[in-house]
Design a protein around this motif. Sequence first.
Motif, PDB file in Angstrom:
ATOM      1  N   UNK A  30       0.590  -1.074   0.128  1.00  0.00           N
ATOM      2  CA  UNK A  30       0.087  -0.029  -0.086  1.00  0.00           C
ATOM      3  C   UNK A  30       1.420   1.195  -0.070  1.00  0.00           C
ATOM      4  N   UNK A  31       1.688   0.882   0.475  1.00  0.00           N
ATOM      5  CA  UNK A  31       2.960   1.547   0.621  1.00  0.00           C
ATOM      6  C   UNK A  31       3.771   2.520  -0.405  1.00  0.00           C
ATOM      7  N   UNK A  32       3.391   1.573  -1.947  1.00  0.00           N
ATOM      8  CA  UNK A  32       4.335   1.835  -3.495  1.00  0.00           C
ATOM      9  C   UNK A  32       4.376   3.717  -3.378  1.00  0.00           C
ATOM     10  N   UNK A  33       5.277   3.798  -4.665  1.00  0.00           N
ATOM     11  CA  UNK A  33       4.821   5.131  -5.366  1.00  0.00           C
ATOM     12  C   UNK A  33       6.023   5.172  -6.108  1.00  0.00           C
ATOM     13  N   UNK A  34       5.383   4.938  -7.003  1.00  0.00           N
ATOM     14  CA  UNK A  34       5.905   4.878  -8.385  1.00  0.00           C
ATOM     15  C   UNK A  34       6.458   6.196  -8.593  1.00  0.00           C
ATOM     16  N   UNK A  35       8.081   5.147  -8.666  1.00  0.00           N
ATOM     17  CA  UNK A  35       9.708   6.457  -9.477  1.00  0.00           C
ATOM     18  C   UNK A  35      10.202   6.771  -7.967  1.00  0.00           C
ATOM     19  N   UNK A  36       9.883   6.443  -6.887  1.00  0.00           N
ATOM     20  CA  UNK A  36      10.461   6.221  -5.609  1.00  0.00           C
ATOM     21  C   UNK A  36      10.669   4.682  -4.852  1.00  0.00           C
ATOM     22  N   UNK A  37      11.812   4.851  -4.609  1.00  0.00           N
ATOM     23  CA  UNK A  37      12.351   4.186  -3.160  1.00  0.00           C
ATOM     24  C   UNK A  37      12.021   4.481  -1.696  1.00  0.00           C
ATOM     25  N   UNK A  38      11.375   3.553  -1.559  1.00  0.00           N
ATOM     26  CA  UNK A  38      10.748   4.091  -0.412  1.00  0.00           C
ATOM     27  C   UNK A  38      10.772   2.382   0.728  1.00  0.00           C
ATOM     28  N   UNK A  39      11.298   3.363   1.617  1.00  0.00           N
ATOM     29  CA  UNK A  39      10.993   2.061   2.965  1.00  0.00           C
ATOM     30  C   UNK A  39       9.908   1.541   3.917  1.00  0.00           C
ATOM     31  N   UNK A  40       9.089   1.174   4.133  1.00  0.00           N
ATOM     32  CA  UNK A  40       8.135   1.501   5.455  1.00  0.00           C
ATOM     33  C   UNK A  40       7.854  -0.130   6.205  1.00  0.00           C
ATOM     34  N   UNK A  41       7.650   0.242   7.178  1.00  0.00           N
ATOM     35  CA  UNK A  41       6.778  -1.012   8.233  1.00  0.00           C
ATOM     36  C   UNK A  41       4.916  -0.373   8.028  1.00  0.00           C
ATOM     37  N   UNK A  42       3.866  -0.659   8.622  1.00  0.00           N
ATOM     38  CA  UNK A  42       2.896  -0.395   9.249  1.00  0.00           C
ATOM     39  C   UNK A  42       3.107  -1.615  10.473  1.00  0.00           C
ATOM     40  N   UNK A  43       2.316  -0.624  11.606  1.00  0.00           N
ATOM     41  CA  UNK A  43       1.848  -1.498  13.121  1.00  0.00           C
ATOM     42  C   UNK A  43       0.305  -1.328  12.710  1.00  0.00           C
ATOM     43  N   UNK A  44      -0.261  -2.222  13.442  1.00  0.00           N
ATOM     44  CA  UNK A  44      -1.323  -2.548  14.255  1.00  0.00           C
ATOM     45  C   UNK A  44      -1.170  -2.399  15.659  1.00  0.00           C
ATOM     46  N   UNK A  45      -1.933  -1.925  16.099  1.00  0.00           N
ATOM     47  CA  UNK A  45      -2.432  -2.435  17.894  1.00  0.00           C
ATOM     48  C   UNK A  45      -3.394  -2.893  18.254  1.00  0.00           C
ATOM     49  N   UNK A  46      -3.961  -4.039  19.498  1.00  0.00           N
ATOM     50  CA  UNK A  46      -5.078  -3.354  20.475  1.00  0.00           C
ATOM     51  C   UNK A  46      -4.903  -2.756  21.247  1.00  0.00           C
ATOM     52  N   UNK A  47      -5.404  -1.455  21.932  1.00  0.00           N
ATOM     53  CA  UNK A  47      -5.437  -0.819  23.335  1.00  0.00           C
ATOM     54  C   UNK A  47      -6.400  -1.645  24.189  1.00  0.00           C
TER      55      UNK A  47
END
Length: 770
Positions: free
Chosen positions: A540-557
Amino acid sequence: MSYQPTAKMRRKLTFVIIVFLAFTAWILVNLFKTSITDNLKYQALANENQFGSTVVKAHRGSIYDTNGKILAQSATVYSICVNPNRIYQQQQKETKSEKVAEGVLESERMLDAAATILSEELTAAGIKVTYAEAVKKLTENAANSQWALIADEVEKPCADNIIARADEENLGDLIYTQLDTKRYYPQGELAAAVIGFTNFDGDGVYGIESYYNEYLKGVDGKIISATDANGNEMPYKNDKIYDAQDGNSVYLTLDMTLQHLAEKYLEQQVEAHDVDNRACAIMMNVNTGAILAMASTPGFNLNDKNSIYSDKDLSILAGITDEEEYNQTYATLREQQWKNKAITELYYPGSVFKVITGSAALEERAISLNSSFDCGQVMIVADRKMHCWSTYSHGTQDFTTAMTNSCNPAFIQIGQALGKDKFFDYFKAYGFTEPTGIDLPGEASSIYVNTSEKGPVELASSSFGQTNKITPLQMITAYAAVVNGGYLVTPYVVEKIVDTNGNVIKTTEPSIKRQVISEETSAIMRQVLEDVVNTKGGSNAYIKGYAIGGKSGTSQKIDKTNETGNENLYVSSYCAFAPADDPEIIMLVMVDEPTAKDQNGSLMYYGSVVAVPAVVNVLKEALPVLGYYPEYTQEELEALGVTLPSVDGENISIAKETLEALSLQVTVIGKGEKVVAQVPAAQTAVPRNGKVVLYTEENYETEYTEVPNVIGYGVSDVNSILTNADLNFMVGDGAANHSGAVAYSQNYAEGNIVPKGTIIEVTFIIKDEG
């Protein structure tokens, strides 16, 4: 008879002489003490009675962004005051006079004229003062009062009009003005939680205004002059004037362009996902710690800080009828909206924290890129069943695949390989046991489990970010260390402080606390996190033309769930950096308690769905601003389609030949021989096999079509739906090439009427934590 004093008389005389001498000595001692020893003290007391002082307010220093755009400034304003005793004295004069002229008394004329001027001019300036209120101020305690405040923070044009009209009415010193200063925030809501504000006395109480108050506030001046018994100034040749020293100005690291983008797209996600507990975003220079943007949404307007801005909060207040409860709730909600969520509130980081666990294990050689980790969806730790976020097994995975899948069982195994002692060593080294030290007030301290308290279950849940509570700022600062070569930096928001003469009196230099992991491990983590974004055709974080690194997070309260019983309380987050191979920018978005559901009625709470769009939209616009421009692969260039040439004025046959040679479908409307208009317009990027509509008659009527809804459909279905509606389909950023991707947003909403051939750009996402 003897006239010599008796012994008794001599004793009495001796006593009187002793008392007299003692009294004389007491007088001399006190005279010496008063005139010599305590001379300065009594001179000061005398001066207090003989001299009056007028405060000359210092201008508070201004606050600027990194490019010199004004964020806060002080300006001269006026307090409008009246002298009620002036009316009283006139009334007394009229009472004592034997003859009073017929008609309106002078005191009545003065009162009416003053009240009229004040009510009309102030109301016209937006300051509500009624005629009756003015009369009350002019007559209240008039026998003893020479001063009453009518209005403060009055702009110069209004103050000038009042004094001019008072002069015309011969009101003398009945109305007068006093100089004051007012704090203005030209950008309104922008960066409100960072900038902060001042109190009634002009001292900073929140944000930069508070933290740097001693630099900003300046020193008030004084004019000391002689006064009579009534406190009125008298001519005095030795009047002393102590000039005010204006405050210093502060330049922030914030860039208002980037700040605007962060707030704009964060607000969109808050609205789209009906967020209950606000959201925040931080953009930081990954190598220096300079904060480029920091947003909390919903926010507030610094020029009207006491109003409530959140629609949800307003609806809560609307349902309260009890006045005391209303006031208490109002105060609580107002205080909440003032807080800088990025630094004052704690949260469970969730899967974003896996970059910390993974980097520590790689650094300690507890694992390698080729280590295998098994996922059976459920893993037994001690006596506890611990689940993966997915409803299916990930099977056997290497480290990169485990990170891409965000597999909980895999990271439980990685945490076990690292061990609780080493885990805590790195937890501490990455800065999670202490505040970051940012130059802002109110930074919260984390809540964490010590090594001595950490059993197998606590280690397991800590490994995937579900036990320890930290601030978003702590998370992004530690994440920056993972990808910048291993260096933990101190984040900061003030670049420099400048005095009134333009001299720089203080600068902030980047501060490295320590190196947590090696350059080698950091380089490995950068590649792994870039793969997370690009694997399987793009996340989902993919951006055409750019090299991106990333990580999602989902936590329960978990803590709040235990209190309320509501199991649908989640925090969604995403942290990305760019360029992936040599990072400069890192951005974290945290969305607290999203409540919206998709078209199937399922709660949307994954960080990859809720937080990613804000990060992607900001980076797409921010990276060119920062000097980074897209560099497309051949595959990406083909996906971008073709740039539509202009065929206006061309013969129909030539125009068709030109466009069809570019693999475009052409529709001709009209019976003319030449093209008079085209849709889409020239220089527009059109997908290959896209449609172009050519109009050939001067008085043509544009043909329109209605935009259908494609949200929730797969790529092929979206293509069919839009093609059948005579619209062009352009794939946006995101996970379009990923199996299972569905449409998340479209640039034209359902129901819009647009010309046939209009390009509908659609963004695709994967609805999971991977």
